[in-house]
Design a protein around this motif. Structure first.
Motif, PDB file in Angstrom:
ATOM      1  N   UNK A 196     -10.389  12.845   5.363  1.00  0.00           N
ATOM      2  CA  UNK A 196      -9.922  11.755   4.505  1.00  0.00           C
ATOM      3  C   UNK A 196      -8.802  12.214   3.577  1.00  0.00           C
ATOM      4  N   UNK A 197      -8.882  13.448   3.113  1.00  0.00           N
ATOM      5  CA  UNK A 197      -7.844  13.982   2.235  1.00  0.00           C
ATOM      6  C   UNK A 197      -6.614  14.375   3.045  1.00  0.00           C
ATOM      7  N   UNK A 198      -6.832  15.127   4.114  1.00  0.00           N
ATOM      8  CA  UNK A 198      -5.712  15.582   4.936  1.00  0.00           C
ATOM      9  C   UNK A 198      -4.916  14.400   5.502  1.00  0.00           C
ATOM     10  N   UNK A 199      -5.607  13.339   5.855  1.00  0.00           N
ATOM     11  CA  UNK A 199      -4.957  12.146   6.409  1.00  0.00           C
ATOM     12  C   UNK A 199      -4.743  11.079   5.334  1.00  0.00           C
ATOM     13  N   UNK A 200      -4.460  11.523   4.114  1.00  0.00           N
ATOM     14  CA  UNK A 200      -4.323  10.590   3.000  1.00  0.00           C
ATOM     15  C   UNK A 200      -3.291   9.508   3.236  1.00  0.00           C
ATOM     16  N   UNK A 201      -2.155   9.847   3.853  1.00  0.00           N
ATOM     17  CA  UNK A 201      -1.133   8.835   4.122  1.00  0.00           C
ATOM     18  C   UNK A 201      -1.662   7.766   5.064  1.00  0.00           C
ATOM     19  N   UNK A 202      -2.352   8.191   6.111  1.00  0.00           N
ATOM     20  CA  UNK A 202      -2.909   7.230   7.064  1.00  0.00           C
ATOM     21  C   UNK A 202      -3.940   6.331   6.384  1.00  0.00           C
ATOM     22  N   UNK A 203      -4.694   6.903   5.457  1.00  0.00           N
ATOM     23  CA  UNK A 203      -5.689   6.122   4.712  1.00  0.00           C
ATOM     24  C   UNK A 203      -4.997   5.060   3.859  1.00  0.00           C
ATOM     25  N   UNK A 204      -3.926   5.439   3.168  1.00  0.00           N
ATOM     26  CA  UNK A 204      -3.201   4.492   2.317  1.00  0.00           C
ATOM     27  C   UNK A 204      -2.633   3.345   3.137  1.00  0.00           C
ATOM     28  N   UNK A 205      -2.015   3.668   4.262  1.00  0.00           N
ATOM     29  CA  UNK A 205      -1.435   2.627   5.118  1.00  0.00           C
ATOM     30  C   UNK A 205      -2.521   1.677   5.623  1.00  0.00           C
ATOM     31  N   UNK A 206      -3.649   2.243   6.035  1.00  0.00           N
ATOM     32  CA  UNK A 206      -4.751   1.406   6.524  1.00  0.00           C
ATOM     33  C   UNK A 206      -5.303   0.521   5.420  1.00  0.00           C
ATOM     34  N   UNK A 207      -5.463   1.078   4.229  1.00  0.00           N
ATOM     35  CA  UNK A 207      -5.986   0.292   3.110  1.00  0.00           C
ATOM     36  C   UNK A 207      -5.033  -0.831   2.722  1.00  0.00           C
ATOM     37  N   UNK A 208      -3.744  -0.643   2.919  1.00  0.00           N
ATOM     38  CA  UNK A 208      -2.801  -1.726   2.618  1.00  0.00           C
ATOM     39  C   UNK A 208      -3.063  -2.938   3.511  1.00  0.00           C
ATOM     40  N   UNK A 209      -3.444  -2.674   4.764  1.00  0.00           N
ATOM     41  CA  UNK A 209      -3.774  -3.763   5.680  1.00  0.00           C
ATOM     42  C   UNK A 209      -5.091  -4.415   5.287  1.00  0.00           C
ATOM     43  N   UNK A 210      -6.084  -3.588   4.954  1.00  0.00           N
ATOM     44  CA  UNK A 210      -7.387  -4.116   4.540  1.00  0.00           C
ATOM     45  C   UNK A 210      -7.241  -4.988   3.296  1.00  0.00           C
ATOM     46  N   UNK A 211      -6.505  -4.505   2.311  1.00  0.00           N
ATOM     47  CA  UNK A 211      -6.303  -5.268   1.071  1.00  0.00           C
ATOM     48  C   UNK A 211      -5.556  -6.569   1.350  1.00  0.00           C
ATOM     49  N   UNK A 212      -4.505  -6.476   2.145  1.00  0.00           N
ATOM     50  CA  UNK A 212      -3.704  -7.676   2.446  1.00  0.00           C
ATOM     51  C   UNK A 212      -4.540  -8.754   3.114  1.00  0.00           C
ATOM     52  N   UNK A 213      -5.282  -8.376   4.139  1.00  0.00           N
ATOM     53  CA  UNK A 213      -6.086  -9.342   4.893  1.00  0.00           C
ATOM     54  C   UNK A 213      -7.219  -9.891   4.028  1.00  0.00           C
ATOM     55  N   UNK A 214      -7.899  -9.018   3.280  1.00  0.00           N
ATOM     56  CA  UNK A 214      -9.035  -9.448   2.458  1.00  0.00           C
ATOM     57  C   UNK A 214      -8.607 -10.423   1.373  1.00  0.00           C
TER      58      UNK A 214
END
Length: 358
Positions: A279-297
């Protein structure tokens, strides 16, 4: 160390010199990116027709580098290395089916989401089940039925929960890389940084292996050297591919490449016992994914409660939001690479500090 360097170099050379003819073949067969008119990113219309499915090159180069490196050095291939490459190739095949449908059946969305998820689950389940078999002489298997951060912790969660946990890691990581793959070289460059971290982690675990030097801080990992080799060959393949995929891209990796890279990262996390560190090493991927989750929600909740849907971002994933506000594509890519590098540095720092005696 010799196997890591040689395998990675072979993989890079294969990808570097194999991508050019692949571009030619894909262009002749008119296998190019289809840009949806509803994407609302005008700059992307100029990318229509750019060859895609380039992830095939990354997968082939990784497999060639891994096999050739082991044959030339005489080091044996291991269950951990083969399983991670199986996961990478299997998810790459799921992505290939998605790209194939887009190109030859002219359906821009490719596989239906349920079918794609089913493919990821099937491949991931096979990997998870096999990963708790094949014990070595010290009774270590490629994975263990424990949660892990820097090492395993807590009691065993059992086979069923372990398989479910690994499926969560695999589907989350592969889809996260897929969402990040929207700008020239973005996902490839970010993946290189995370893979470099796993080369270091695998090498560090080898040098502090409990089976060779029992100490307070050692690692019960079955094949740390081969995990580093796998990370090196995939990183090498990405380096060679990035030569052609960097802005302006001559070829895209497609879902074939993004799902495969996500699978490689998830598999490396499982066999090196660093599930949560991912989760830490892939922090950028997590941020990008969360942007989609937040947008849709937020969009769905506000539409349901007020009838007037609200968008947090102009468009998601996040990289396209910055395109909409006027950032140049190369600016976004370089800045996102910097963010990815900071997360990787933080993850390696945590991993290194965690080794010190308490």
């Amino acid at each position: 160390m010799k196997t890591i360097l040689l395998s990675g170099a072979i993989s890079m050379i294969v990808a570097l010199f194999g991508t050019r003819p692949t571009i030619t073949v894909l262009r002749k067969r008119k296998i190019g990116q289809q840009v949806r008119t509803g994407d609302h990113v005008p700059a992307h219309m100029g990318k229509s027709g750019t060859p895609t499915m380039g992830g095939i090159v990354i997968i082939i180069a990784s497999l060639v580098g891994y096999v050739a490196g082991h044959l030339l050095t005489g080091d044996p291939m291991t269950a951990s290395g083969v399983l991670v490459l199986f996961l990478m190739t299997g998810l790459g095949f799921v992505g290939f089916l998605d790209d194939f449908i887009k190109q030859f059946m002219r359906r821009s969305l490719g596989l239906r989401s349920g079918a794609k998820l089913l493919g990821q689950v099937l491949v991931g389940a096979i990997f998870a089940v096999l990963a708790i078999h094949f014990p070595d002489g010290y009774d270590l298997t490629p994975a263990s039925e424990h949660l892990s951060f820097l090492i395993d912790f807590g009691p065993s969660i059992g086979v069923i929960l372990f398989v479910v946990w690994v499926l969560v890691i695999i589907t989350a990581t592969s889809n996260a890389v897929n969402l990040t793959d929207g700008l020239d070289g973005l996902a490839t460059g970010a993946a290189i940084l995370v893979l470099a971290a796993y080369v270091i982690i695998g090498n560090w675990q080898l040098r502090n292996d409990c089976t060779t030097a029992l100490a307070q801080n050692c690692y019960d990992v079955r094949d740390p050297l081969d995990a580093a080799v796998v990370a090196a060959v995939v990183m090498g393949a990405c380096f060679g591919f990035l030569w052609w995929n960097g802005p302006p891209a001559k070829i895209f990796m497609g879902d074939t490449g993004s799902l495969a890279l996500g699978g490689a990262l998830a598999g490396l996390a499982v066999v090196t016992r660093t599930d949560l560190l991912l989760l830490v090493l892939c922090g950028l991927f997590v941020i990008v994914t969360m942007s989609v989750v937040i947008q849709v929600s937020v969009f769905k909740v506000t539409r349901w409660r007020t009838g007037k849907p609200f968008r947090v971002f102009k468009i998601a994933p996040l990289q396209h939001h910055f395109e909409q506000v006027g950032w140049a594509e190369t600016t976004i890519v370089v800045r996102f690479w910097l963010i990815a590098g900071m997360f990787v540095a933080a993850g390696l720092g945590i991993f290194y500090v965690g080794w010190f005696p308490k």
